[in-house]
Write a protein that holds these residues in place. Structure first.
Motif, mmCIF file in Angstrom:
data_model
loop_
_atom_site.group_PDB
_atom_site.id
_atom_site.type_symbol
_atom_site.label_atom_id
_atom_site.label_comp_id
_atom_site.label_asym_id
_atom_site.label_seq_id
_atom_site.Cartn_x
_atom_site.Cartn_y
_atom_site.Cartn_z
ATOM 1 N N SER A 1 0.830 -1.203 0.000
ATOM 2 C CA SER A 1 0.000 0.000 0.000
ATOM 3 C C SER A 1 0.863 1.250 0.000
ATOM 4 O O SER A 1 1.990 1.254 0.491
ATOM 5 C CB SER A 1 -0.903 0.029 1.241
ATOM 6 N N VAL B 1 -9.094 0.489 -10.736
ATOM 7 C CA VAL B 1 -8.654 0.723 -9.352
ATOM 8 C C VAL B 1 -9.793 0.615 -8.344
ATOM 9 O O VAL B 1 -9.552 0.714 -7.126
ATOM 10 C CB VAL B 1 -7.966 2.093 -9.213
ATOM 11 N N ARG C 1 -9.796 -0.973 -4.729
ATOM 12 C CA ARG C 1 -8.419 -1.001 -4.223
ATOM 13 C C ARG C 1 -7.939 0.387 -3.794
ATOM 14 O O ARG C 1 -7.159 0.515 -2.851
ATOM 15 C CB ARG C 1 -7.461 -1.537 -5.299
ATOM 16 N N PHE C 2 -8.396 1.423 -4.489
ATOM 17 C CA PHE C 2 -7.974 2.796 -4.204
ATOM 18 C C PHE C 2 -9.136 3.567 -3.580
ATOM 19 O O PHE C 2 -10.299 3.346 -3.931
ATOM 20 C CB PHE C 2 -7.557 3.507 -5.482
ATOM 21 N N MET D 1 -3.888 3.775 -1.740
ATOM 22 C CA MET D 1 -3.762 2.722 -2.745
ATOM 23 C C MET D 1 -3.397 1.421 -2.044
ATOM 24 O O MET D 1 -2.323 1.322 -1.434
ATOM 25 C CB MET D 1 -2.699 3.084 -3.778
ATOM 26 N N LEU E 1 -1.577 -3.061 -4.301
ATOM 27 C CA LEU E 1 -0.950 -2.523 -5.508
ATOM 28 C C LEU E 1 -0.419 -3.635 -6.410
ATOM 29 O O LEU E 1 0.037 -4.691 -5.929
ATOM 30 C CB LEU E 1 0.180 -1.570 -5.117
ATOM 31 N N LYS E 2 -0.502 -3.369 -7.693
ATOM 32 C CA LYS E 2 -0.070 -4.328 -8.704
ATOM 33 C C LYS E 2 1.020 -3.689 -9.573
ATOM 34 O O LYS E 2 1.081 -2.449 -9.676
ATOM 35 C CB LYS E 2 -1.268 -4.711 -9.574
ATOM 36 N N ASP F 1 0.164 -0.847 -11.745
ATOM 37 C CA ASP F 1 -0.089 0.472 -11.149
ATOM 38 C C ASP F 1 1.146 1.366 -11.216
ATOM 39 O O ASP F 1 1.072 2.548 -10.861
ATOM 40 C CB ASP F 1 -0.535 0.329 -9.694
ATOM 41 N N THR F 2 2.267 0.803 -11.643
ATOM 42 C CA THR F 2 3.488 1.595 -11.765
ATOM 43 C C THR F 2 3.293 2.723 -12.756
ATOM 44 O O THR F 2 2.890 2.503 -13.895
ATOM 45 C CB THR F 2 4.661 0.695 -12.210
ATOM 46 N N VAL G 1 5.320 6.204 -8.579
ATOM 47 C CA VAL G 1 4.944 4.982 -7.862
ATOM 48 C C VAL G 1 5.471 3.803 -8.659
ATOM 49 O O VAL G 1 5.175 3.665 -9.848
ATOM 50 C CB VAL G 1 3.412 4.888 -7.704
ATOM 51 N N VAL H 1 5.779 -0.400 -8.458
ATOM 52 C CA VAL H 1 5.340 -1.616 -7.785
ATOM 53 C C VAL H 1 6.125 -2.788 -8.367
ATOM 54 O O VAL H 1 6.030 -3.077 -9.561
ATOM 55 C CB VAL H 1 3.829 -1.842 -7.963
#
Length: 115
Positions: free
Chosen positions: A17, A63, A66-67, A82, A85-86, A89-90, A111, A113
């Motif tokens: 997260s 999202v 999750r967000f 968030m 995260l996957k 999501d980068t 970000v 991930v």
């Protein structure tokens, strides 16, 4: 025009997260619709989530659940929590504030991930 500063990005493992913050430079920040967008190099900037002055939130399908977007108008700030995260999501995440035909963008926060 409001100035925006994002913070909270970083490197996290998949399933982790992060909480992004967007600080606005002026009072009456609550009249702005504030949104988060993200962009990967070579791709268009895509919508992530938005929140109105009354707290109504909207999310991209990718999202949802999750967000969570929220705002603290006493602090002139909007947050993006968030979770789960996957790697997809980068991206660089940008804060956007809009009031009628006025629009401001922050400088972005990265970000990443890892899988």
């Amino acid at each position: 025009q409001v100035q925006l500063v994002e913070s909270g990005g970083g490197l996290v493992q998949a399933g982790g997260s992060l909480r992004l913050s967007c600080a606005g430079s002026r009072d009456a920040f609550n009249v702005y619709v504030v949104a988060w967008y993200r962009q990967v190099p070579g791709n268009q900037r895509e919508f992530v989530a938005s929140i109105t002055g009354t707290g109504s939130a909207n999310y991209a399908d990718s999202v949802k659940a999750r967000f969570t977007i929220s705002r603290d108008d006493a602090k002139n700030s909007v947050y993006l929590q968030m979770n789960d995260l996957k790697p997809d999501d980068t991206a660089t995440y940008y804060c956007n504030a809009r009031l009628f035909d006025l629009e401001s963008w922050g400088q972005g926060t990265q970000v990443t991930v890892s899988s």
